[in-house]
Enzyme design. Sequence first.
Site, mmCIF file in Angstrom:
data_model
loop_
_atom_site.group_PDB
_atom_site.id
_atom_site.type_symbol
_atom_site.label_atom_id
_atom_site.label_comp_id
_atom_site.label_asym_id
_atom_site.label_seq_id
_atom_site.Cartn_x
_atom_site.Cartn_y
_atom_site.Cartn_z
ATOM 1 N N LYS A 41 0.812 -1.191 0.000
ATOM 2 C CA LYS A 41 0.000 0.000 0.000
ATOM 3 C C LYS A 41 0.858 1.259 0.000
ATOM 4 C CE LYS A 41 -3.026 -2.515 3.121
ATOM 5 N NZ LYS A 41 -3.172 -2.797 4.562
ATOM 6 N N GLY A 42 2.122 1.083 0.407
ATOM 7 C CA GLY A 42 2.994 2.233 0.678
ATOM 8 C C GLY A 42 3.145 3.219 -0.459
ATOM 9 N N GLU A 97 7.828 2.759 -6.107
ATOM 10 C CA GLU A 97 7.942 2.279 -4.723
ATOM 11 C C GLU A 97 8.016 3.452 -3.745
ATOM 12 O OE1 GLU A 97 7.421 0.369 -2.545
ATOM 13 O OE2 GLU A 97 8.532 -1.493 -2.533
ATOM 14 N N ASP A 98 7.673 3.181 -2.511
ATOM 15 C CA ASP A 98 7.805 4.204 -1.485
ATOM 16 C C ASP A 98 9.256 4.304 -0.999
ATOM 17 O OD1 ASP A 98 7.691 1.677 -0.320
ATOM 18 O OD2 ASP A 98 6.190 2.201 1.195
ATOM 19 N N ASP A 101 14.868 -0.435 0.883
ATOM 20 C CA ASP A 101 15.563 -0.668 2.139
ATOM 21 C C ASP A 101 16.596 -1.774 1.894
ATOM 22 O OD1 ASP A 101 15.774 -0.216 4.933
ATOM 23 O OD2 ASP A 101 14.540 -1.953 5.358
ATOM 24 N N LYS A 129 17.281 4.019 1.130
ATOM 25 C CA LYS A 129 18.131 3.871 2.318
ATOM 26 C C LYS A 129 19.295 2.960 1.946
ATOM 27 C CE LYS A 129 14.860 3.163 5.850
ATOM 28 N NZ LYS A 129 14.464 2.465 7.084
ATOM 29 N N PHE A 150 13.973 4.665 10.656
ATOM 30 C CA PHE A 150 12.662 4.159 10.262
ATOM 31 C C PHE A 150 11.716 5.339 10.074
ATOM 32 C CE2 PHE A 150 8.528 2.212 10.518
ATOM 33 C CZ PHE A 150 8.710 1.080 9.736
ATOM 34 N N VAL A 151 11.232 5.501 8.847
ATOM 35 C CA VAL A 151 10.412 6.676 8.535
ATOM 36 C C VAL A 151 8.951 6.303 8.288
ATOM 37 C CG1 VAL A 151 12.260 8.147 7.655
ATOM 38 C CG2 VAL A 151 11.172 6.499 6.116
ATOM 39 N N ASP A 157 4.185 3.288 6.602
ATOM 40 C CA ASP A 157 3.479 3.039 7.854
ATOM 41 C C ASP A 157 4.383 2.536 8.957
ATOM 42 O OD1 ASP A 157 3.751 0.397 6.462
ATOM 43 O OD2 ASP A 157 2.736 -0.318 8.277
ATOM 44 N N ARG A 163 0.318 6.446 7.493
ATOM 45 C CA ARG A 163 0.464 6.523 6.025
ATOM 46 C C ARG A 163 -0.027 7.858 5.481
ATOM 47 N NH1 ARG A 163 1.649 1.405 3.958
ATOM 48 N NH2 ARG A 163 0.746 -0.358 5.056
HETATM 49 P P1 IMP Z 1 12.960 -3.881 1.249
HETATM 50 O O1 IMP Z 1 12.432 -5.122 0.584
HETATM 51 O O2 IMP Z 1 13.760 -4.210 2.475
HETATM 52 O O3 IMP Z 1 13.721 -2.985 0.301
HETATM 53 O O4 IMP Z 1 11.744 -3.068 1.854
HETATM 54 C C1 IMP Z 1 10.576 -2.933 1.207
HETATM 55 C C2 IMP Z 1 9.440 -2.438 2.080
HETATM 56 O O5 IMP Z 1 9.774 -2.335 3.456
HETATM 57 C C3 IMP Z 1 9.016 -1.055 1.693
HETATM 58 O O6 IMP Z 1 8.185 -1.060 0.552
HETATM 59 C C4 IMP Z 1 8.287 -0.613 2.948
HETATM 60 O O7 IMP Z 1 6.956 -1.099 2.957
HETATM 61 C C5 IMP Z 1 9.062 -1.281 4.063
HETATM 62 N N1 IMP Z 1 10.003 -0.337 4.712
HETATM 63 C C6 IMP Z 1 11.337 -0.298 4.605
HETATM 64 N N2 IMP Z 1 11.866 0.702 5.331
HETATM 65 C C7 IMP Z 1 10.828 1.340 5.898
HETATM 66 C C8 IMP Z 1 10.706 2.502 6.762
HETATM 67 O O8 IMP Z 1 11.687 3.177 7.137
HETATM 68 N N3 IMP Z 1 9.456 2.848 7.138
HETATM 69 C C9 IMP Z 1 8.339 2.169 6.741
HETATM 70 N N4 IMP Z 1 8.399 1.092 5.925
HETATM 71 C C10 IMP Z 1 9.629 0.679 5.513
HETATM 72 MG MG MG Z 2 5.210 -1.350 4.929
#
Ligand code: IMP
Ligand code: MG
Length: 173
Positions: A41-42, A97-98, A101, A129, A150-151, A157, A163
Site C-alpha cells: 500500500k505504501g 515504490e515508497d 531498504d 536507504k 525508520f520513517v 506506515d 500513512r
Molecule cells: P525492502 O524489501 O527491504 O527494500 O523493503 C521494502 C518495504 O519495506 C518497503 O516497501 C516498505 O513497505 C518497508 N520499509 C522499509 N523501510 C521502511 C521505513 O523506514 N518505514 C516504513 N516502511 C519501511
Molecule cells: Mg510497509
Amino acid sequence: MKDKVRVMISEEEVNARTRELAEQISKDYEGKSVHLICILKGSVFFSCELAKRLTIPVTLDFMSVSSYGSETVSSGRVRILKDLDESIQGRNVLIVEDIIDSGNTLAYLMDLLGTRAPESISICTLLDKPDRRVTDVDVKYVGFVIPDEFVVGYGLDYDQYYRNLPYVGVVEN
Ligand code: IMP
Ligand code: MG
C-alpha cells in the site's frame, strides 16, 4: 497514536522533488506511454502525486507484496498478495515504490516482471536507504536518499498507521 513525529522531508520538499522526477520521466519516455506499477500500500500516495505530474500518456496497475508486518526489520521473504490485473508484455513499465531498504522486494519484482516480456522496466522510488542494502538493485529514479532511520508518512506506515501524513517523518516516543 500519541507519538510525536519529527519531520524529515516536508510536504513542500516532497512536492518539489516529485515535480522534478515527473519532468525527467516525461522527458525520458517522450513519444511513448508509461505503465506505472504501484506497489500497495505504501506507494499509493507517491504514485498518485507522480502520475498527476507526468505529461506523457499513463496507465496504472497495482501489485501487493508482503512486507514487514508489524516489525521494523525486513524478513527477506517476498510473497505476492495481489498480482497485476493486466499483462505487461510490450509495455514500458515503471515500478513505483515508497522506499528501498534491503532491496529484497524490488530485486524479486524486477526478476519476476522481467520474465513477462515488457518492452522496458525501470524503478522509481520516493526514498532510498542505501546503508541497509542487502540485494543489489538498479534504481533509475530516486526522490531522496535518507539515513538509516525508520520513517513514516507519505504512504509509509508503522504498524499500518501514519500513512496519511503529508510529509516523511520519524516517530519519536
Ligand atoms: P525492502 O524489501 O527491504 O527494500 O523493503 C521494502 C518495504 O519495506 C518497503 O516497501 C516498505 O513497505 C518497508 N520499509 C522499509 N523501510 C521502511 C521505513 O523506514 N518505514 C516504513 N516502511 C519501511
Ligand atoms: Mg510497509
